[in-house]
Design an enzyme around this catalytic site. Structure first.
Site, PDB file in Angstrom:
ATOM      1  N   ARG A  59     -50.987 -91.925 -35.522  1.00  0.00           N
ATOM      2  CA  ARG A  59     -51.320 -91.049 -34.399  1.00  0.00           C
ATOM      3  C   ARG A  59     -50.239 -91.242 -33.334  1.00  0.00           C
ATOM      4  O   ARG A  59     -49.618 -92.309 -33.257  1.00  0.00           O
ATOM      5  CB  ARG A  59     -52.684 -91.396 -33.806  1.00  0.00           C
ATOM      6  CG  ARG A  59     -53.861 -91.288 -34.772  1.00  0.00           C
ATOM      7  CD  ARG A  59     -55.158 -91.679 -34.076  1.00  0.00           C
ATOM      8  NE  ARG A  59     -56.320 -91.544 -34.940  1.00  0.00           N
ATOM      9  CZ  ARG A  59     -56.845 -92.528 -35.651  1.00  0.00           C
ATOM     10  NH1 ARG A  59     -56.308 -93.745 -35.601  1.00  0.00           N
ATOM     11  NH2 ARG A  59     -57.910 -92.324 -36.404  1.00  0.00           N
ATOM     12  N   LYS A  76     -58.054 -96.014 -32.709  1.00  0.00           N
ATOM     13  CA  LYS A  76     -59.125 -95.597 -31.802  1.00  0.00           C
ATOM     14  C   LYS A  76     -60.083 -96.745 -31.555  1.00  0.00           C
ATOM     15  O   LYS A  76     -60.418 -97.501 -32.466  1.00  0.00           O
ATOM     16  CB  LYS A  76     -59.879 -94.405 -32.404  1.00  0.00           C
ATOM     17  CG  LYS A  76     -59.090 -93.103 -32.385  1.00  0.00           C
ATOM     18  CD  LYS A  76     -59.948 -91.940 -32.853  1.00  0.00           C
ATOM     19  CE  LYS A  76     -59.206 -90.623 -32.721  1.00  0.00           C
ATOM     20  NZ  LYS A  76     -60.040 -89.471 -33.160  1.00  0.00           N
ATOM     21  N   HIS A 121     -49.059 -84.774 -34.758  1.00  0.00           N
ATOM     22  CA  HIS A 121     -50.156 -84.985 -35.703  1.00  0.00           C
ATOM     23  C   HIS A 121     -49.890 -84.287 -37.034  1.00  0.00           C
ATOM     24  O   HIS A 121     -50.464 -84.663 -38.062  1.00  0.00           O
ATOM     25  CB  HIS A 121     -51.464 -84.480 -35.096  1.00  0.00           C
ATOM     26  CG  HIS A 121     -52.640 -85.353 -35.406  1.00  0.00           C
ATOM     27  ND1 HIS A 121     -52.780 -86.631 -34.911  1.00  0.00           N
ATOM     28  CD2 HIS A 121     -53.733 -85.144 -36.187  1.00  0.00           C
ATOM     29  CE1 HIS A 121     -53.902 -87.162 -35.349  1.00  0.00           C
ATOM     30  NE2 HIS A 121     -54.499 -86.273 -36.139  1.00  0.00           N
ATOM     31  N   ARG A 155     -48.829 -86.678 -39.551  1.00  0.00           N
ATOM     32  CA  ARG A 155     -49.961 -87.461 -40.078  1.00  0.00           C
ATOM     33  C   ARG A 155     -50.668 -86.678 -41.183  1.00  0.00           C
ATOM     34  O   ARG A 155     -50.997 -87.234 -42.234  1.00  0.00           O
ATOM     35  CB  ARG A 155     -50.913 -87.789 -38.922  1.00  0.00           C
ATOM     36  CG  ARG A 155     -52.130 -88.629 -39.289  1.00  0.00           C
ATOM     37  CD  ARG A 155     -52.815 -89.053 -37.981  1.00  0.00           C
ATOM     38  NE  ARG A 155     -54.169 -89.513 -38.175  1.00  0.00           N
ATOM     39  CZ  ARG A 155     -54.510 -90.764 -38.445  1.00  0.00           C
ATOM     40  NH1 ARG A 155     -53.570 -91.676 -38.624  1.00  0.00           N
ATOM     41  NH2 ARG A 155     -55.774 -91.111 -38.557  1.00  0.00           N
ATOM     42  N   HIS A 161     -59.596 -94.178 -40.787  1.00  0.00           N
ATOM     43  CA  HIS A 161     -60.809 -93.373 -40.659  1.00  0.00           C
ATOM     44  C   HIS A 161     -62.033 -94.201 -41.026  1.00  0.00           C
ATOM     45  O   HIS A 161     -62.031 -94.886 -42.047  1.00  0.00           O
ATOM     46  CB  HIS A 161     -60.750 -92.157 -41.590  1.00  0.00           C
ATOM     47  CG  HIS A 161     -59.773 -91.118 -41.169  1.00  0.00           C
ATOM     48  ND1 HIS A 161     -59.242 -90.184 -42.039  1.00  0.00           N
ATOM     49  CD2 HIS A 161     -59.221 -90.856 -39.960  1.00  0.00           C
ATOM     50  CE1 HIS A 161     -58.412 -89.396 -41.388  1.00  0.00           C
ATOM     51  NE2 HIS A 161     -58.375 -89.785 -40.128  1.00  0.00           N
ATOM     52  N   TYR A 170     -58.620 -84.199 -43.660  1.00  0.00           N
ATOM     53  CA  TYR A 170     -57.211 -84.385 -43.313  1.00  0.00           C
ATOM     54  C   TYR A 170     -56.303 -84.246 -44.530  1.00  0.00           C
ATOM     55  O   TYR A 170     -55.157 -83.817 -44.409  1.00  0.00           O
ATOM     56  CB  TYR A 170     -57.000 -85.779 -42.700  1.00  0.00           C
ATOM     57  CG  TYR A 170     -57.235 -85.835 -41.220  1.00  0.00           C
ATOM     58  CD1 TYR A 170     -56.187 -85.980 -40.325  1.00  0.00           C
ATOM     59  CD2 TYR A 170     -58.520 -85.738 -40.701  1.00  0.00           C
ATOM     60  CE1 TYR A 170     -56.399 -86.037 -38.962  1.00  0.00           C
ATOM     61  CE2 TYR A 170     -58.755 -85.789 -39.334  1.00  0.00           C
ATOM     62  CZ  TYR A 170     -57.694 -85.950 -38.476  1.00  0.00           C
ATOM     63  OH  TYR A 170     -57.914 -86.000 -37.121  1.00  0.00           O
TER      64      TYR A 170
END
Length: 300
Positions: free
Chosen positions: A148, A172, A244, A247, A270, A279
Site C-alpha cells: 500500500r 492497517k 494501488h 498492488r 488481508h 483484489y
C-alpha cells in the site's frame, strides 16, 4: 450516558484495544457524529442507550440519499461496531443495528497493468534526474512487494532484511507482516540507498526513513500519487491509475502464474480471503486462454 461521552469512549477503545488506524477512527467518528446530530433533532430526544431499531432505520434511510452504497455500508459498519461495544460493556442488552440490511454493492473489479505496461512505466523514469533512482526503487517496490502507498512511505531502513529476502511492513491498524522481496527489487533499492540517499542531508527525525524528498524528509502519499500519474502519462498509458494499481497488478499476476491464494492473502496483509479474491481477479483475456488451452472441445 450522552452521545459525546459514548462516542469518545468507543473511539478510545478502538484506538487502544483494537489498534485501529487514525483513518479508520476518523471515519467512525464522522459517522457517529452524523447520528448524534440527527438524533438531537428527534422529538423523543434519543440517546445511545435508548435509541431503537425503528429510529436507526429511519436514520439510515435518510442518509441513503446523500451516500453511495459503499458509504452506506461503511456507515452501517460504524454503527454496528459502536452498539456492539455498548452491549459488550453492559450498557445495552441489544444491538439495534443488527437486523438492518446492508446496501447492495456491485462487485467492482480493480484496474491492473499488464507486465508490458509496467515495464513501459518504469522505463519512463528519467534516471538522469536527481530523484530518478529513488523513483525507480519506489515503483519496483510497489509492484515487487504489493505494498500500500502508506506502507511504502512508512518503510524504514531497519525494516529491510535483504539477506533473509524479506521486508517488515506496518499495515492497517499497525499490524506488522513480513513480505518477500526479490533480488531485482533489492538491487534497485540498494542503488538508491548507496548512490543517492547516502549523499543527502537528512533531517534528524527521518534518519531511518527509507524514501526521502529533496529536503531530507519523508514522502507524502500525495507525492507518490502525483509521480504515478506523471509516469503513466509519459509512458502513454491511457488508464486512470494510482499507486494501488501496482498492488492489484502484483496480486493478479501472481495468481495468473499459479501462486496460492492463501500465500497472496498473507503477502497483501488481508484478514479475509474474500478481500483477496476481489483484489486478485483474473481478467477475461486470461480466462479465454485457459478455455482455449484446456477445454476438451476447444477446437472443431
Amino acid at each position: 450516558m450522552n452521545w459525546q461521552n459514548a462516542i469518545t469512549d468507543y473511539l478510545q477503545y478502538c484506538r487502544i484495544e483494537r489498534g485501529l488506524s487514525d483513518n479508520s477512527i476518523s471515519s467512525y467518528e464522522q459517522d457517529l457524529n452524523r447520528l448524534m446530530v440527527w438524533s438531537e433533532h428527534l422529538s423523543s430526544g434519543q440517546v445511545p442507550l435508548s435509541i431503537d431499531q425503528e429510529n436507526l432505520t429511519q436514520f439510515v434511510r435518510n442518509s441513503a440519499s446523500e451516500l453511495s452504497p459503499r458509504s452506506q455500508n461503511r456507515l452501517l459498519s460504524s454503527l454496528r461496531g459502536f452498539f456492539s461495544y455498548l452491549v459488550f460493556e453492559g450498557y445495552r442488552k441489544d444491538n439495534p443495528i443488527e437486523l438492518i440490511e446492508s446496501a447492495r454493492v456491485g462487485r467492482k473489479l480493480p484496474k491492473t497493468l499488464s507486465t508490458g505496461e509496467i515495464d513501459r512505466l518504469i522505463a519512463a523514469i528519467d534516471l538522469s534526474h536527481p530523484q530518478g533512482e529513488r523513483n525507480r526503487a519506489i515503483m519496483e517496490l510497489l509492484y515487487g512487494c504489493g505494498l500500500r502507498v502508506s506502507e511504502l512511505t512508512q518503510l524504514r531502513i531497519s525494516d529491510l532484511f535483504f539477506e533473509e529476502g524479506f521486508i517488515k511492513v506496518s499495515g492497517k491498524g499497525n499490524k506488522e507482516r513480513l513480505v518477500p522481496i526479490g533480488p531485482n527489487t533489492i538491487k534497485y533499492v540498494k542503488i538508491y540507498q548507496d548512490q543517492v540517499r547516502v549523499h543527502q542531508q537528512i533531517d534528524p527525525g527521518y534518519s531511518d526513513t527509507l524514501f526521502l524528498n529533496r529536503r531530507g524528509k519523508g514522502l507524502s502519499r500525495a507525492m507518490i500519487f502525483t509521480l504515478t500519474r506523471q509516469l503513466a502519462e509519459r509512458a502513454g498509458i491511457d488508464k486512470t491509475i494510482s499507486p494501488h494499481t501496482f498492488r492489484h497488478s502484483f496480486a493478479t499476476h501472481l495468481l495468473e502464474n499459479g501462486a496460492d491464494l492463501r500465500a497472496i492473502q498473507q503477502m497483501l496483509g488481508h484478514e479475509s480471503i474474500t478481500t483477496t479474491e476481489i483484489y486478485t481477479h483474473i481478467d477475461t483475456t486470461y480466462l479465454t486462454e485457459v478455455i482455449n488451452r484446456f477445454h476438451p472441445r476447444k477446437s472443431s
